[in-house]
Design an enzyme around this catalytic site. Sequence first.
Site, PDB file in Angstrom:
ATOM      1  N   LYS A 102     -10.564  11.594  -4.669  1.00 59.22           N
ATOM      2  CA  LYS A 102      -9.416  10.805  -4.216  1.00 59.22           C
ATOM      3  C   LYS A 102      -9.352   9.473  -4.978  1.00 59.22           C
ATOM      4  CE  LYS A 102      -8.573  10.846   0.320  1.00 59.22           C
ATOM      5  NZ  LYS A 102      -8.809  10.473   1.734  1.00 59.22           N
ATOM      6  N   GLU A 122      -1.554  -0.536  13.194  1.00 61.58           N
ATOM      7  CA  GLU A 122      -0.553  -0.198  12.188  1.00 61.58           C
ATOM      8  C   GLU A 122       0.440   0.772  12.821  1.00 61.58           C
ATOM      9  OE1 GLU A 122      -0.361  -1.138   8.808  1.00 61.58           O
ATOM     10  OE2 GLU A 122       1.523  -0.147   9.321  1.00 61.58           O
ATOM     11  N   LYS A 124      -1.186   0.115  20.333  1.00 60.02           N
ATOM     12  CA  LYS A 124      -1.010   1.256  19.453  1.00 60.02           C
ATOM     13  C   LYS A 124      -0.982   2.572  20.225  1.00 60.02           C
ATOM     14  CE  LYS A 124      -0.672   3.882  16.031  1.00 60.02           C
ATOM     15  NZ  LYS A 124      -1.174   3.923  14.700  1.00 60.02           N
ATOM     16  N   ASN A 136       2.352   5.170  20.859  1.00 56.24           N
ATOM     17  CA  ASN A 136       2.402   6.593  20.513  1.00 56.24           C
ATOM     18  C   ASN A 136       2.565   7.469  21.759  1.00 56.24           C
ATOM     19  OD1 ASN A 136       2.366   6.169  17.820  1.00 56.24           O
ATOM     20  ND2 ASN A 136       0.305   6.944  17.433  1.00 56.24           N
ATOM     21  N   GLY A 146       4.056  16.986  16.066  1.00 51.95           N
ATOM     22  CA  GLY A 146       2.771  17.361  15.489  1.00 51.95           C
ATOM     23  C   GLY A 146       2.266  16.184  14.681  1.00 51.95           C
ATOM     24  N   CYS A 191      -1.266  12.038  14.318  1.00 52.84           N
ATOM     25  CA  CYS A 191      -1.289  10.870  15.205  1.00 52.84           C
ATOM     26  C   CYS A 191      -0.936  11.201  16.653  1.00 52.84           C
ATOM     27  CB  CYS A 191      -0.356   9.796  14.662  1.00 52.84           C
ATOM     28  SG  CYS A 191      -0.792   9.321  12.981  1.00 52.84           S
ATOM     29  N   ARG A 222      -1.253  18.599   9.503  1.00 55.91           N
ATOM     30  CA  ARG A 222      -2.152  18.481  10.654  1.00 55.91           C
ATOM     31  C   ARG A 222      -1.366  18.715  11.949  1.00 55.91           C
ATOM     32  NH1 ARG A 222      -4.704  12.709   9.703  1.00 55.91           N
ATOM     33  NH2 ARG A 222      -2.624  12.383   8.858  1.00 55.91           N
TER      34      ARG A 222
HETATM   35  C1  UGA Z   1       3.712   8.186  14.466  1.00 61.44           C
HETATM   36  C2  UGA Z   1       4.446   6.939  14.994  1.00 61.44           C
HETATM   37  O1  UGA Z   1       5.866   7.160  14.969  1.00 61.44           O
HETATM   38  C3  UGA Z   1       4.103   5.724  14.157  1.00 61.44           C
HETATM   39  O2  UGA Z   1       4.729   4.559  14.700  1.00 61.44           O
HETATM   40  C4  UGA Z   1       2.591   5.543  14.160  1.00 61.44           C
HETATM   41  O3  UGA Z   1       2.196   4.445  13.346  1.00 61.44           O
HETATM   42  C5  UGA Z   1       1.950   6.805  13.600  1.00 61.44           C
HETATM   43  O4  UGA Z   1       2.312   7.935  14.414  1.00 61.44           O
HETATM   44  C6  UGA Z   1       0.459   6.609  13.637  1.00 61.44           C
HETATM   45  O5  UGA Z   1      -0.119   6.601  14.732  1.00 61.44           O
HETATM   46  O6  UGA Z   1      -0.139   6.342  12.594  1.00 61.44           O
HETATM   47  P1  UGA Z   1       4.169   9.872  12.431  1.00 61.44           P
HETATM   48  O7  UGA Z   1       3.031  10.675  12.970  1.00 61.44           O
HETATM   49  O8  UGA Z   1       4.235   9.589  10.969  1.00 61.44           O
HETATM   50  O9  UGA Z   1       4.224   8.436  13.155  1.00 61.44           O
HETATM   51  O10 UGA Z   1       5.487  10.672  12.815  1.00 61.44           O
HETATM   52  P2  UGA Z   1       6.746  10.484  13.771  1.00 61.44           P
HETATM   53  O11 UGA Z   1       7.900  10.076  12.963  1.00 61.44           O
HETATM   54  O12 UGA Z   1       6.396   9.670  14.950  1.00 61.44           O
HETATM   55  O13 UGA Z   1       6.961  11.998  14.227  1.00 61.44           O
HETATM   56  C7  UGA Z   1       5.958  12.660  14.995  1.00 61.44           C
HETATM   57  C8  UGA Z   1       6.377  14.053  15.326  1.00 61.44           C
HETATM   58  O14 UGA Z   1       7.412  14.038  16.307  1.00 61.44           O
HETATM   59  C9  UGA Z   1       6.924  14.878  14.165  1.00 61.44           C
HETATM   60  O15 UGA Z   1       6.380  16.186  14.238  1.00 61.44           O
HETATM   61  C10 UGA Z   1       8.417  14.890  14.402  1.00 61.44           C
HETATM   62  O16 UGA Z   1       9.032  16.027  13.870  1.00 61.44           O
HETATM   63  C11 UGA Z   1       8.464  14.897  15.925  1.00 61.44           C
HETATM   64  N1  UGA Z   1       9.723  14.371  16.488  1.00 61.44           N
HETATM   65  C12 UGA Z   1      10.102  13.098  16.261  1.00 61.44           C
HETATM   66  C13 UGA Z   1      10.505  15.198  17.305  1.00 61.44           C
HETATM   67  O17 UGA Z   1      10.172  16.374  17.540  1.00 61.44           O
HETATM   68  N2  UGA Z   1      11.662  14.688  17.832  1.00 61.44           N
HETATM   69  C14 UGA Z   1      12.059  13.424  17.620  1.00 61.44           C
HETATM   70  O18 UGA Z   1      13.124  13.023  18.146  1.00 61.44           O
HETATM   71  C15 UGA Z   1      11.267  12.593  16.799  1.00 61.44           C
END
Ligand code: UGA
EC number: 1.1.1.22
Length: 432
Positions: free
Chosen positions: A35, A146, A204, A208, A257, A260, A330
């Site tokens: 990496k 974050e 945080k 979530n 999924g 996080c 993941r």
């Molecule tokens: C999430 C949080 O949104 C971030 O703020 C946080 O920093 C991050 O985790 C973390 O803990 O590091 P992320 O995992 O990148 O971010 O993705 P999201 O955009 O939150 O989406 C999560 C999941 O929810 C995805 O599978 C997405 O498809 C799903 N989702 C999202 C839905 O099924 N419906 C929605 O309306 C929104």
Amino acid sequence: MKLSVIGCGYLGAVHAAAMASIGHSVVGIDVDADKIALLNSGRAPFFEPGLSDLLEAAIASGNLTFSTDFADAAGAEAHFIAVGTPQSKDGLSADLRYVHSAVDALLPYVAPGDVVVGKSTVPVGTAEVLAERINPAGAFLAWNPEFLREGFAVEDTLRPDRLVYGVGEGAERAESVLDAVYHVALDAQTPKIIAGYATSELVKVSANAFLATKISFINAMAEIAEVTGADVVKLADAIGMDARIGRRFLNAGVGFGGGCLPKDIRAFRARAEELGVGHSVRFLEEIDAINLRRRDRVVDLTTTLLDGDVTGRKVAVLGLAFKPNSDDVRDSPAVDIASRLAALGADVVATDPEAIGNARRREPDLVFGTLEEALTDADIVLLLTEWKDFTGIDPAWAASLVKTPIIIDGRNALPHTEWIDALWEYHGLGRR
Ligand code: UGA
């Protein structure tokens, strides 16, 4: 300022590049030599829009280097801990071994007055334990969660919604070092909240947990809609117009999924149980269950639409990443659904613009192909990740390739009237 960033995954690599791009001198450190070699050549080890450009520019400017040697962290004023905290193999709790080993490896190079800054998502109470190890070296700990989203990680890091500083011993020094690190965001009036360690750790995980709850709430409404003939998309539009509710994160579909949300709500439950307040977040068990039921629903609906038996039937799976603009698989609903259908005997061909490599490492027996290969002669098509490459497909072109034009829109992301007009049998989740 000279900064070190320990852990160069989705969080650390972006943080290192973003901090270098605003003029700090940054060394990113990781134990994974492959990496580090990739990063030093200016290439991102994962797909994240904008990251490669940022890396290349920062490396060329001389502000950014990557190393496997923790000794290179010496001389930095702030050391960011950005390692992963995955779900434990044998339970719901977070596995903190990488956090502890990062601190072990870093401590010999931490000088008095340095600030160690925790960014990893950890169970409440972790920072207090780490501070007890860091303070005897004359250094201080800050907890600075974050909130970046994959797919928007660069933007979220450079222009965060808010900054949270969790501080303890050496609070003034920690605040002034973090202010200097984040001077660009602070000059742009980014709100800053200063709190204790427990609050900042909880900010945080509770953020979530709230987001996961919002998604599972609308997916629970999708279940109700499915038996009443209501339309969950119109329902979300209507309730989302209430500013107190808001439309974002109300997209019903195959559920959440990623690395996080799923593991964070489970770790939160485990930590609350340890603290004797398991009942306070017991609803998260239901949030998780609703989420996982959406995957069952797609497997069941696919089986029903294929007359009760998927054996030998070709299923085109569009999407493998847990969300668009990411190659992260993941806990991806798409990979789970594809593997379960394959295990039931379906002839699954899965495709994704970026995530095939990661999906293949996870599920080596699954068959992968191009979009055209997946669609050709398919008995049914499942849209499971709403990449633009898929939501923009010409339904007439897709109809000319498949055997039977049946589609399950697992994200309610397709322009369904166009698909219906092109003679597709269209099934959205939570809508007739
Ligand atoms: C999430 C949080 O949104 C971030 O703020 C946080 O920093 C991050 O985790 C973390 O803990 O590091 P992320 O995992 O990148 O971010 O993705 P999201 O955009 O939150 O989406 C999560 C999941 O929810 C995805 O599978 C997405 O498809 C799903 N989702 C999202 C839905 O099924 N419906 C929605 O309306 C929104």
